[in-house]
Design a protein around this motif. Structure first.
Motif, PDB file in Angstrom:
ATOM      1  N   LYS A 100       0.858  -1.182   0.000  1.00 55.31           N
ATOM      2  CA  LYS A 100       0.000   0.000   0.000  1.00 55.31           C
ATOM      3  C   LYS A 100       0.896   1.233   0.000  1.00 55.31           C
ATOM      4  O   LYS A 100       1.300   1.739   1.046  1.00 55.31           O
ATOM      5  N   SER A 101       1.186   1.723  -1.187  1.00 54.79           N
ATOM      6  CA  SER A 101       2.206   2.762  -1.338  1.00 54.79           C
ATOM      7  C   SER A 101       1.641   4.174  -1.440  1.00 54.79           C
ATOM      8  O   SER A 101       2.405   5.125  -1.603  1.00 54.79           O
ATOM      9  N   ALA A 102       0.316   4.331  -1.338  1.00 50.83           N
ATOM     10  CA  ALA A 102      -0.275   5.658  -1.539  1.00 50.83           C
ATOM     11  C   ALA A 102       0.313   6.701  -0.605  1.00 50.83           C
ATOM     12  O   ALA A 102       0.673   7.802  -1.023  1.00 50.83           O
TER      13      ALA A 102
ATOM     14  N   ALA B 297      -7.621 -15.803   4.242  1.00 50.76           N
ATOM     15  CA  ALA B 297      -6.156 -15.895   4.146  1.00 50.76           C
ATOM     16  C   ALA B 297      -5.689 -15.750   2.698  1.00 50.76           C
ATOM     17  O   ALA B 297      -4.675 -15.097   2.417  1.00 50.76           O
ATOM     18  N   THR B 298      -6.450 -16.316   1.771  1.00 54.99           N
ATOM     19  CA  THR B 298      -6.093 -16.195   0.354  1.00 54.99           C
ATOM     20  C   THR B 298      -6.193 -14.745  -0.107  1.00 54.99           C
ATOM     21  O   THR B 298      -5.306 -14.232  -0.799  1.00 54.99           O
ATOM     22  N   VAL B 299      -7.297 -14.080   0.285  1.00 55.03           N
ATOM     23  CA  VAL B 299      -7.470 -12.677  -0.098  1.00 55.03           C
ATOM     24  C   VAL B 299      -6.369 -11.821   0.511  1.00 55.03           C
ATOM     25  O   VAL B 299      -5.810 -10.936  -0.160  1.00 55.03           O
ATOM     26  N   ASP B 300      -6.035 -12.071   1.769  1.00 52.62           N
ATOM     27  CA  ASP B 300      -4.972 -11.304   2.432  1.00 52.62           C
ATOM     28  C   ASP B 300      -3.654 -11.443   1.664  1.00 52.62           C
ATOM     29  O   ASP B 300      -2.892 -10.482   1.522  1.00 52.62           O
ATOM     30  N   GLY B 301      -3.414 -12.633   1.141  1.00 55.81           N
ATOM     31  CA  GLY B 301      -2.170 -12.870   0.418  1.00 55.81           C
ATOM     32  C   GLY B 301      -2.078 -12.116  -0.898  1.00 55.81           C
ATOM     33  O   GLY B 301      -0.979 -11.737  -1.325  1.00 55.81           O
ATOM     34  N   ILE B 302      -3.228 -11.877  -1.547  1.00 52.33           N
ATOM     35  CA  ILE B 302      -3.207 -11.156  -2.834  1.00 52.33           C
ATOM     36  C   ILE B 302      -3.614  -9.696  -2.678  1.00 52.33           C
ATOM     37  O   ILE B 302      -3.645  -8.950  -3.658  1.00 52.33           O
ATOM     38  N   ALA B 303      -3.934  -9.291  -1.457  1.00 49.95           N
ATOM     39  CA  ALA B 303      -4.322  -7.908  -1.187  1.00 49.95           C
ATOM     40  C   ALA B 303      -3.063  -7.101  -0.845  1.00 49.95           C
ATOM     41  O   ALA B 303      -2.274  -6.789  -1.740  1.00 49.95           O
ATOM     42  N   GLN B 304      -2.908  -6.744   0.422  1.00 50.41           N
ATOM     43  CA  GLN B 304      -1.710  -6.024   0.875  1.00 50.41           C
ATOM     44  C   GLN B 304      -1.485  -4.709   0.126  1.00 50.41           C
ATOM     45  O   GLN B 304      -0.365  -4.216   0.018  1.00 50.41           O
ATOM     46  N   GLY B 305      -2.572  -4.161  -0.432  1.00 50.63           N
ATOM     47  CA  GLY B 305      -2.460  -2.890  -1.128  1.00 50.63           C
ATOM     48  C   GLY B 305      -1.893  -2.984  -2.528  1.00 50.63           C
ATOM     49  O   GLY B 305      -1.640  -1.963  -3.171  1.00 50.63           O
ATOM     50  N   ARG B 306      -1.724  -4.180  -3.050  1.00 56.21           N
ATOM     51  CA  ARG B 306      -1.077  -4.340  -4.353  1.00 56.21           C
ATOM     52  C   ARG B 306      -2.074  -4.157  -5.489  1.00 56.21           C
ATOM     53  O   ARG B 306      -3.233  -4.574  -5.406  1.00 56.21           O
ATOM     54  N   VAL B 307      -1.621  -3.520  -6.578  1.00 57.24           N
ATOM     55  CA  VAL B 307      -2.471  -3.315  -7.753  1.00 57.24           C
ATOM     56  C   VAL B 307      -2.165  -4.371  -8.807  1.00 57.24           C
ATOM     57  O   VAL B 307      -1.034  -4.855  -8.916  1.00 57.24           O
ATOM     58  N   TRP B 308      -3.196  -4.710  -9.583  1.00 60.75           N
ATOM     59  CA  TRP B 308      -3.087  -5.731 -10.620  1.00 60.75           C
ATOM     60  C   TRP B 308      -3.740  -5.224 -11.908  1.00 60.75           C
ATOM     61  O   TRP B 308      -4.633  -4.383 -11.865  1.00 60.75           O
ATOM     62  N   THR B 309      -3.318  -5.783 -13.028  1.00 62.60           N
ATOM     63  CA  THR B 309      -4.074  -5.556 -14.263  1.00 62.60           C
ATOM     64  C   THR B 309      -5.339  -6.411 -14.214  1.00 62.60           C
ATOM     65  O   THR B 309      -5.464  -7.317 -13.379  1.00 62.60           O
ATOM     66  N   GLY B 310      -6.268  -6.142 -15.123  1.00 65.56           N
ATOM     67  CA  GLY B 310      -7.483  -6.947 -15.173  1.00 65.56           C
ATOM     68  C   GLY B 310      -7.180  -8.420 -15.391  1.00 65.56           C
ATOM     69  O   GLY B 310      -7.806  -9.292 -14.781  1.00 65.56           O
TER      70      GLY B 310
END
Length: 631
Positions: free
Chosen positions: A208-210, A502-515
């Motif tokens: 989460k770099s904002a 736990a799965t969502v937490d692993g891919i969340a962490q404020g990270r952005v993704w392409t579609g």
């Protein structure tokens, strides 16, 4: 996310003074904007592009000459609203829906023989928007009608559209400039420290770099890692689109950029010749050459001064049909998300929720498509909208989300209560994370030799005061609040996406993704366009495939109200520019004002920080991405 306490009155008085400075800027800027509009009109006449708004003559050329940016919804400035009010045109910018409608209708319209793209005044769009606009060009081409592109200098956004034309012309002194994608941010740690302000960043989410732009002097390694993964993917989608349209070999663009210095030397600096050699353009011609060619091939207009033609705006007005009866309602959620009511180009938690509620009450609405293009904003406003969509589904209205250029942080939050989520492969989404920012300016007070003090019945009374160092107990309270909001975010995501937390937490962490990356991680259901989303809505509603769709908007009570509302927003923006001048204390920056892109970026960042400090509520949670379409 961010939590902002209420500032002391002295700061509000400071910003009040800045607003008076902004008033002078406003008057001058509107004058320049009006003059610019007249100049653009005159330039169109000079180029031989008719401003005719009459009927469409047989054997006409559809002229697509966008000015400004292309978007799902346009932020209306006072000048463009006044133009609409007096009936002199729609102002700057082009709606993606109008572009698509014009090309799809023209493909089947016997009155339209061909089309031309004139892109010198086009200021771009995100890649997802460009892809939908390019798909409409391909639809027109598939009808067997030619569409040509002409430009003096194609930047990479203009060229993405031009590359899909049947033939690309470039001015003999012009060229094609494709540079790649990148993200450069300003960082304000030392600048704030210099004036005695401590940002006090609190966050959950390693990526989460904002808030980093205020707390750091450079990007963190996590931010760089995320940017590389994201931007490499976006660049791949961009290159693939052009190379397929122009029938070029894979990595042709990359190899051309690598070979550029030597290749340009070989053609003695002739950029247009290089565009021809590398097959980015087909012929070098002036616009006078193009005009003469079209006058010969399709015929002259009634004045004999140019070719027979119709403009995008005129054609859309001619072919648009009013939708009555049963339909799919398309609601655009574009811009930053606030708590209350918002005008065009922004999302209001209350106003958008009210619009959804009104749409649900309409018996003619069989399904809803929410078109999202947002970096996020207020967590509370985001939740209001998400919940209202949940209510819509409970009332029997299927909801499909179509993600445009950006659906990140709060933009992803509002997308969760839907039956299906469809993103473009180049959409920027995710950014499921939380940050808090509680700036303290005790250092600034000391520099000004100003003291502060007083009696409090408890430590929490004035527990956060911008004029004093942040109390560790207050920091802990805010941290707990941020942890709770993050837990809510990933919990709602897990429920909506049928994943474990736990799965969502692993891919969340404020990270952005392409579609496409989001699809791979089950954050969206499929990749596709707005057209695909509308088709999905019809399917979910068990409706006929020909069921029409209709854009539903919350309009101001009168055109004058819209002008006044836009003026209010414009004043706030100029206040931000003045803050940038004050923060930098630079005469050169003051001279540049809004004319320089760097100045505008600084103004935007510091205006956001000002709004954070000047919030009306004691604390305000914000789900914001600080990301933008990567082109």
């Amino acid at each position: 996310m961010s939590l902002n306490p209420k500032p002391p009155g002295a700061l509000k008085r400071f910003f009040s003074k800045l607003s008076r400075i902004a008033e002078g800027i406003r008057k001058g800027f509107i004058t320049i904007a009006v003059f610019g509009g007249v100049a653009a009109f005159s330039f169109g006449i000079y180029m031989g592009v008719s401003q005719n708004k009459g009927k469409v003559e047989p054997k006409s050329v559809l002229v697509l000459a966008p000015q400004g940016e292309m978007a799902d919804e346009l932020s209306k400035d006072p000048t463009s609203l006044v133009a609409e009010f007096v009936g002199s045109g729609g102002g700057k910018g082009v709606l993606l829906r109008d572009w698509v409608l014009a090309l799809e209708k023209a493909a089947k319209d016997d009155r339209i023989e061909r089309a031309i793209l004139l892109l010198d005044d086009f200021e771009g769009a995100g890649l997802a928007t460009l892809r939908e606009a390019a798909a409409a060009i391909e639809t027109f081409k598939a009808s067997g009608k030619p569409i040509i592109a002409w430009g003096a200098m194609y930047d990479q956004r203009r060229y993405y559209l031009a590359s899909h034309a049947s033939k690309v012309y470039v001015h003999p002194m012009g060229g094609v400039f494709i540079e790649g994608v990148g993200r450069q941010r300003n960082y304000y740690r030392d600048a704030l420290k210099r004036i005695g302000v401590e940002p006090n960043l609190i966050k959950v989410g390693a990526f989460k770099s904002a808030g980093e732009v205020y707390a750091n002097n450079a990007p963190s390694k996590e931010a760089l890692e995320a940017d590389k993964y994201l931007l490499d993917a976006v660049w791949g989608v961009y290159m693939q689109g052009i190379e397929r349209a122009r029938k070029l070999p894979q990595r042709h663009i990359t190899k051309s950029i690598e070979a550029l210095p030597g290749a340009l030397t070989a053609v003695k600096g002739n950029v247009s010749q290089l565009a021809l050699d590398w097959k980015f353009a087909d012929e070098a011609k002036t616009f006078e050459d193009i005009r003469a060619m079209l006058m010969k091939e399709v015929g002259e207009d009634k004045d004999g001064k140019t070719f027979r033609q119709t403009s995008l705006d005129a054609y859309v007005k001619n072919v648009r049909e009013r939708v009555k009866g049963d339909h799919v309602a398309v609601i655009v959620a574009s811009g930053e998300i606030g708590d209350g009511d918002a005008s065009s180009g922004k999302i209001g938690g209350k106003s958008t929720s009210r619009l959804i509620r009104d749409v649900v009450a309409d018996k003619n609405v069989k399904a809803i498509v929410l078109r999202v293009d947002s970096p996020g904003g207020s967590a509370y406003g985001s939740e209001l909208i998400r919940h209202q969509l949940e209510v819509a589904r409970a009332a029997g209205k299927p909801v499909v989300v179509s993600m445009g250029d950006l659906a990140a942080s709060g933009g992803y939050w509002i997308s969760m209560s839907s039956d299906r989520v469809i993103a473009d492969p180049a959409t920027i989404t995710g950014s499921i994370g939380v940050f808090g920012l509680l700036p303290s300016a005790d250092g600034a007070m000391a520099k000004l030799s100003i003291g502060t003090g007083g009696y409090k019945t408890t430590w929490l009374a004035g527990g956060y005061d911008f004029r004093q160092p942040l109390d560790p107990r207050m920091r802990e309270l805010v941290q707990q609040g941020i942890n709770h909001i993050y837990a809510e975010f990933i919990g709602k995501t897990a429920t909506a996406r049928k994943l474990d937390v736990a799965t969502v937490d692993g891919i969340a962490q404020g990270r952005v993704w392409t579609g496409q990356q989001a699809l791979d991680r089950k954050l969206v259901d499929q990749v596709g366009s707005l057209k695909d989303a509308i088709a999905a809505a019809r399917e979910l509603a068990k409706a006929d495939a020909a069921l029409p769709f209709r854009y539903r908007t919350a309009k101001p009570s009168t055109p004058l109200a819209a002008v006044l509302d836009a003026l209010k927003g414009q004043i706030a923006a100029w206040v931000g520019a003045s803050i940038a001048d004050a923060a930098e204390n630079s005469a050169s920056l003051a001279r540049l004002r809004l004319a320089d892109p760097v100045t505008r970026e600084v103004a935007s960042d510091l205006l956001w920080l000002r709004d954070l400090v000047e919030g009306r509520k004691p604390y305000d949670a914000v789900a914001h991405c600080f990301c933008e379409p990567a082109l």
